[in-house]
Design a protein around this motif. Sequence first.
Motif, PDB file in Angstrom:
ATOM      1  N   HIS A  96       2.604  -2.594   8.837  1.00 30.69           N
ATOM      2  CA  HIS A  96       1.603  -3.645   8.976  1.00 30.69           C
ATOM      3  C   HIS A  96       1.110  -4.067   7.593  1.00 30.69           C
ATOM      4  CE1 HIS A  96      -1.588  -5.992  10.850  1.00 30.69           C
ATOM      5  NE2 HIS A  96      -2.426  -5.468   9.981  1.00 30.69           N
ATOM      6  N   GLU A  97       1.317  -5.297   7.267  1.00 33.52           N
ATOM      7  CA  GLU A  97       0.843  -5.903   6.012  1.00 33.52           C
ATOM      8  C   GLU A  97       1.095  -5.013   4.802  1.00 33.52           C
ATOM      9  OE1 GLU A  97      -3.226  -7.068   6.664  1.00 33.52           O
ATOM     10  OE2 GLU A  97      -2.633  -8.828   7.826  1.00 33.52           O
ATOM     11  N   GLY A  98       2.343  -4.644   4.643  1.00 34.15           N
ATOM     12  CA  GLY A  98       2.732  -3.880   3.463  1.00 34.15           C
ATOM     13  C   GLY A  98       2.421  -2.392   3.540  1.00 34.15           C
ATOM     14  N   ARG A  99       1.816  -1.968   4.641  1.00 31.64           N
ATOM     15  CA  ARG A  99       1.558  -0.537   4.797  1.00 31.64           C
ATOM     16  C   ARG A  99       2.462   0.016   5.890  1.00 31.64           C
ATOM     17  NH1 ARG A  99      -4.769  -0.345   5.815  1.00 31.64           N
ATOM     18  NH2 ARG A  99      -4.473   1.911   5.708  1.00 31.64           N
ATOM     19  N   THR A 100       2.723   1.313   5.826  1.00 30.80           N
ATOM     20  CA  THR A 100       3.572   1.896   6.860  1.00 30.80           C
ATOM     21  C   THR A 100       2.882   3.106   7.469  1.00 30.80           C
ATOM     22  OG1 THR A 100       5.795   2.677   7.395  1.00 30.80           O
ATOM     23  CG2 THR A 100       4.941   3.295   5.235  1.00 30.80           C
ATOM     24  N   PHE A 101       2.960   3.179   8.798  1.00 35.75           N
ATOM     25  CA  PHE A 101       2.285   4.229   9.569  1.00 35.75           C
ATOM     26  C   PHE A 101       3.299   4.935  10.468  1.00 35.75           C
ATOM     27  CE2 PHE A 101      -0.594   0.728   8.736  1.00 35.75           C
ATOM     28  CZ  PHE A 101      -1.728   1.354   8.226  1.00 35.75           C
TER      29      PHE A 101
ATOM     30  N   GLY B 139       2.696   6.687   7.108  1.00 37.38           N
ATOM     31  CA  GLY B 139       4.103   6.769   7.481  1.00 37.38           C
ATOM     32  C   GLY B 139       4.977   7.511   6.502  1.00 37.38           C
ATOM     33  N   LEU B 140       4.446   7.771   5.303  1.00 37.40           N
ATOM     34  CA  LEU B 140       5.277   8.393   4.273  1.00 37.40           C
ATOM     35  C   LEU B 140       4.819   9.813   3.990  1.00 37.40           C
ATOM     36  CD1 LEU B 140       5.492   5.453   1.688  1.00 37.40           C
ATOM     37  CD2 LEU B 140       7.184   6.082   3.422  1.00 37.40           C
ATOM     38  N   CYS B 141       5.779  10.698   3.795  1.00 33.07           N
ATOM     39  CA  CYS B 141       5.488  12.077   3.418  1.00 33.07           C
ATOM     40  C   CYS B 141       4.760  12.091   2.078  1.00 33.07           C
ATOM     41  CB  CYS B 141       6.802  12.864   3.305  1.00 33.07           C
ATOM     42  SG  CYS B 141       6.554  14.590   2.836  1.00 33.07           S
TER      43      CYS B 141
END
Lengths: 108, 394
Positions: free
Chosen positions: A23-28, A43-45
């Motif tokens: 979502h808008e450049g972020r990852t979950f 979303g990222l380790c």
Amino acid sequence: MSQWIEACGVDDVEDEDLIRFDHEGRTFAIYRSPDALFYATDGLCTHEQVHLADGLVMDHIIECPKHNGRFDYRTGEAKGAPVCVNLKTYPVKVEDGRVLVDIACARR
Amino acid sequence: MNGMVIIGAGECGVRAAFTLREAGYQGAVTLIGEEPHLPYERPPLSKNTASAPKPIAEEEHYAEAGIELRRGLRIAGIEPATRQVVVDGGEKLSYDKLLIATGARARVFAGLECAQTLRTLEDAQTILTVLKSSRRIAVIGGGFIGLELAATARALGTQVTVLEAADRLMARIVPIEIAAVFEKRHRAEGVRFIFCAQVLQAGPDGVVLTDGRHIDADIVIAGVGALPETRLAEEAGLAVNNGIVVDNRFATQNPHIFAAGDCCNFPFRGQRVRLESWRASQDQGAHAAHAMLGAQNAFSTTPWFWSDQYDLGLQIAGLPDLARPFIHRDLGDGAFVLFQTDERGCLFSASGVGSGNAVARHISIAEKLIERAQPVPPDLLDNPDVNLKKLLKG
């Protein structure tokens, strides 16, 4: 201030599994636990910026697909080396079969 | 002052030091590294073009845990009779228990003395500097390090020739079907291969083969394996046979001295092995730390390896036996996993390749199945419609 965003439908995630949500450049990462509750984390380790969505969920633990870093996705707690930084978690609610995430309310 | 002394501040030694504290050990913990740097992760050295190293742990974490980290210190010898470690310059450190976690060094064959090898941060920085200004390089050895460097060099636009003594890539541990995927990809990226190459000499302007061929190169990089650092153990009278010989809990025959990581040779599933693996180093360091505190349980963690080349990710759980058949499971989009079961039907290895981390879940499940050593029906392994995770629930 809250910012509830619709991430997916409840049927888009299998029990004891997760999906990636961008979502808008972020990852979950959106999780569905074995008891069919929903959770959300970054979303990222925290070890090497790998997408957790490729990893394996066992009970309430997400295992990073790369280096075996493990987190409790309910609390974001890092479960030991090589990860030492907790994952951020986000409030989740389910309304009308949709999974909503409050992306403005990160907890670590 | 007595306590725990760890020689070697790589993944194994660092993990052992922190594990001692996590296990509640209250005495002194001294971690000695020969390199001047804060202990750093080595895997990125062949894969990344970033020059800043990634620390294994931040500096303040050592102090917080009460670990005395001594860097840039070379150990002259071990005196088992007095339980002391002698530092270059004469200082002596007493220990209750000692862990040797000295790792491995790059192997150099005769004729390769002029070739650049890759083990340390300095090696990586040298290679990166040359790569950025080179037109063409030669890589001796088509293993993980050589091929990862080849991919890194191609990303920088450098011409690459890989010379491999065998007739295929990654012949030591990787199934041929997977090695072929990597070979095809490297060729598509413009890498040139010479197989069955017999290197006579590596020099400043390239490589000369025994058949007289000359491969021009601005730099020659050799990635032809690693040798265990066993000098201290040998001089201390400990048994060494392709690594420091230890039992299934990483104890040497001296009850006060342990060895773990790349430098040790340990019993695993009926054979003696020495691993060169980032993950195994950590797992063994943790296990050795508990053993130093008296734990008697045997090490049984499934070995795990990986390599990244371009966007292709390779993961291996267990130790593949390349002479035995594989069970192929197709994951789609070019990704697949090769399983191996023993005569009882128990999984003992799984090797997979795919884009990014496409095979990660399967390898992760396989790791756990291997550890459980319970028979797995082969028709479940090759059927992509069967969710293997269910096997873990049974």
